[in-house]
Write a protein that holds these residues in place. Structure first.
Motif, PDB file in Angstrom:
ATOM      1  N   VAL A   1      36.997  35.071  39.522  1.00 16.06           N
ATOM      2  CA  VAL A   1      37.209  34.863  38.091  1.00 16.06           C
ATOM      3  C   VAL A   1      38.671  34.525  37.819  1.00 16.06           C
ATOM      4  N   VAL A   2      39.572  35.271  38.422  1.00 17.27           N
ATOM      5  CA  VAL A   2      41.005  35.119  38.138  1.00 17.27           C
ATOM      6  C   VAL A   2      41.571  33.841  38.760  1.00 17.27           C
ATOM      7  N   GLU A   3      41.312  33.625  40.018  1.00 15.53           N
ATOM      8  CA  GLU A   3      41.940  32.510  40.728  1.00 15.53           C
ATOM      9  C   GLU A   3      41.241  31.181  40.475  1.00 15.53           C
ATOM     10  N   ASP A   4      39.906  31.176  40.478  1.00 16.07           N
ATOM     11  CA  ASP A   4      39.160  29.925  40.341  1.00 16.07           C
ATOM     12  C   ASP A   4      38.716  29.653  38.917  1.00 16.07           C
ATOM     13  N   ARG A   5      38.920  30.632  38.045  1.00 21.35           N
ATOM     14  CA  ARG A   5      38.519  30.537  36.633  1.00 21.35           C
ATOM     15  C   ARG A   5      37.036  30.193  36.487  1.00 21.35           C
ATOM     16  N   LEU A   6      36.222  30.836  37.332  1.00 16.81           N
ATOM     17  CA  LEU A   6      34.773  30.674  37.235  1.00 16.81           C
ATOM     18  C   LEU A   6      34.201  31.874  36.499  1.00 16.81           C
ATOM     19  N   PRO A   7      33.347  31.651  35.504  1.00 19.09           N
ATOM     20  CA  PRO A   7      32.806  32.782  34.747  1.00 19.09           C
ATOM     21  C   PRO A   7      31.907  33.666  35.607  1.00 19.09           C
ATOM     22  N   ASP A   8      32.008  34.967  35.370  1.00 14.24           N
ATOM     23  CA  ASP A   8      31.143  35.920  36.066  1.00 14.24           C
ATOM     24  C   ASP A   8      30.823  37.046  35.103  1.00 14.24           C
ATOM     25  N   TRP A   9      29.659  36.972  34.535  1.00  6.69           N
ATOM     26  CA  TRP A   9      29.254  37.991  33.578  1.00  6.69           C
ATOM     27  C   TRP A   9      28.593  39.163  34.270  1.00  6.69           C
ATOM     28  N   GLY A  10      28.536  39.143  35.597  1.00 10.43           N
ATOM     29  CA  GLY A  10      27.951  40.237  36.353  1.00 10.43           C
ATOM     30  C   GLY A  10      28.971  41.272  36.796  1.00 10.43           C
ATOM     31  N   LEU A  11      30.226  41.113  36.365  1.00  6.60           N
ATOM     32  CA  LEU A  11      31.248  42.087  36.731  1.00  6.60           C
ATOM     33  C   LEU A  11      30.938  43.451  36.115  1.00  6.60           C
ATOM     34  N   THR A  12      31.348  44.492  36.806  1.00  8.77           N
ATOM     35  CA  THR A  12      31.231  45.828  36.221  1.00  8.77           C
ATOM     36  C   THR A  12      32.280  45.958  35.118  1.00  8.77           C
ATOM     37  N   ARG A  13      32.206  47.031  34.355  1.00  2.00           N
ATOM     38  CA  ARG A  13      33.191  47.229  33.280  1.00  2.00           C
ATOM     39  C   ARG A  13      34.608  47.285  33.838  1.00  2.00           C
ATOM     40  N   LEU A  14      34.769  48.013  34.925  1.00  2.00           N
ATOM     41  CA  LEU A  14      36.087  48.103  35.543  1.00  2.00           C
ATOM     42  C   LEU A  14      36.539  46.735  36.040  1.00  2.00           C
ATOM     43  N   GLY A  15      35.627  45.986  36.625  1.00  2.00           N
ATOM     44  CA  GLY A  15      35.948  44.647  37.098  1.00  2.00           C
ATOM     45  C   GLY A  15      36.376  43.727  35.967  1.00  2.00           C
ATOM     46  N   ARG A  16      35.713  43.826  34.817  1.00  2.00           N
ATOM     47  CA  ARG A  16      36.100  43.022  33.655  1.00  2.00           C
ATOM     48  C   ARG A  16      37.506  43.365  33.197  1.00  2.00           C
ATOM     49  N   ARG A  17      37.801  44.659  33.163  1.00  2.00           N
ATOM     50  CA  ARG A  17      39.113  45.102  32.702  1.00  2.00           C
ATOM     51  C   ARG A  17      40.217  44.640  33.661  1.00  2.00           C
ATOM     52  N   ILE A  18      39.959  44.737  34.957  1.00  2.00           N
ATOM     53  CA  ILE A  18      40.934  44.290  35.953  1.00  2.00           C
ATOM     54  C   ILE A  18      41.146  42.781  35.833  1.00  2.00           C
ATOM     55  N   ALA A  19      40.060  42.033  35.696  1.00  2.00           N
ATOM     56  CA  ALA A  19      40.164  40.577  35.563  1.00  2.00           C
ATOM     57  C   ALA A  19      40.911  40.208  34.286  1.00  2.00           C
ATOM     58  N   ALA A  20      40.646  40.911  33.199  1.00  2.00           N
ATOM     59  CA  ALA A  20      41.323  40.623  31.934  1.00  2.00           C
ATOM     60  C   ALA A  20      42.822  40.858  32.050  1.00  2.00           C
TER      61      ALA A  20
END
Length: 108
Positions: free
Chosen positions: A22-41
């Motif tokens: 998500v971060v490096e390739d800017r590809l959407p991933d709505w399957g991230l966990t809540r923690l994963g979303r927060r880290i990516a954000a």
């Protein structure tokens, strides 16, 4: 046990590879966990990515991203890392009395 209790594990796990995509390739991933979303954000914020784009990439509302960023700024302020500067009352262009002008004058 309700759905909230069943989903609590999502706050404790994050797939680093999915976050990196998500971060490096800017590809959407709505399957991230809540923690994963927060880290990516947070990682995307460090790269100055717009709030709307972050929200689209991780599958949350833009208001959520704004709220997370505000929480991060508050935590940094508490830790003294980059606390926002606030003007001291009476230190502006209105003189020693502040906005009202009725303050004590200090002997000088």
């Amino acid at each position: 046990m309700n759905a909230w209790h069943k989903a609590r594990w999502q706050w404790q796990t994050a797939d680093e590879e999915e976050v990196a995509v998500v971060v490096e390739d800017r590809l959407p991933d709505w399957g991230l966990t809540r923690l994963g979303r927060r880290i990516a954000a947070r990682a995307l914020a460090e790269r100055n990515v717009a709030v709307e784009e972050v929200a689209d990439l991780i599958g949350v509302d833009p208001r959520t991203v704004y709220r997370w960023r505000a929480e991060d700024r508050r935590q940094q302020g508490v830790a003294g890392l980059s606390a926002p500067v606030r003007p001291v009352h009476g230190a502006g262009s209105c003189g020693a009395g502040g906005v009202r002008g009725g303050g004590r004058r200090l002997a000088g």
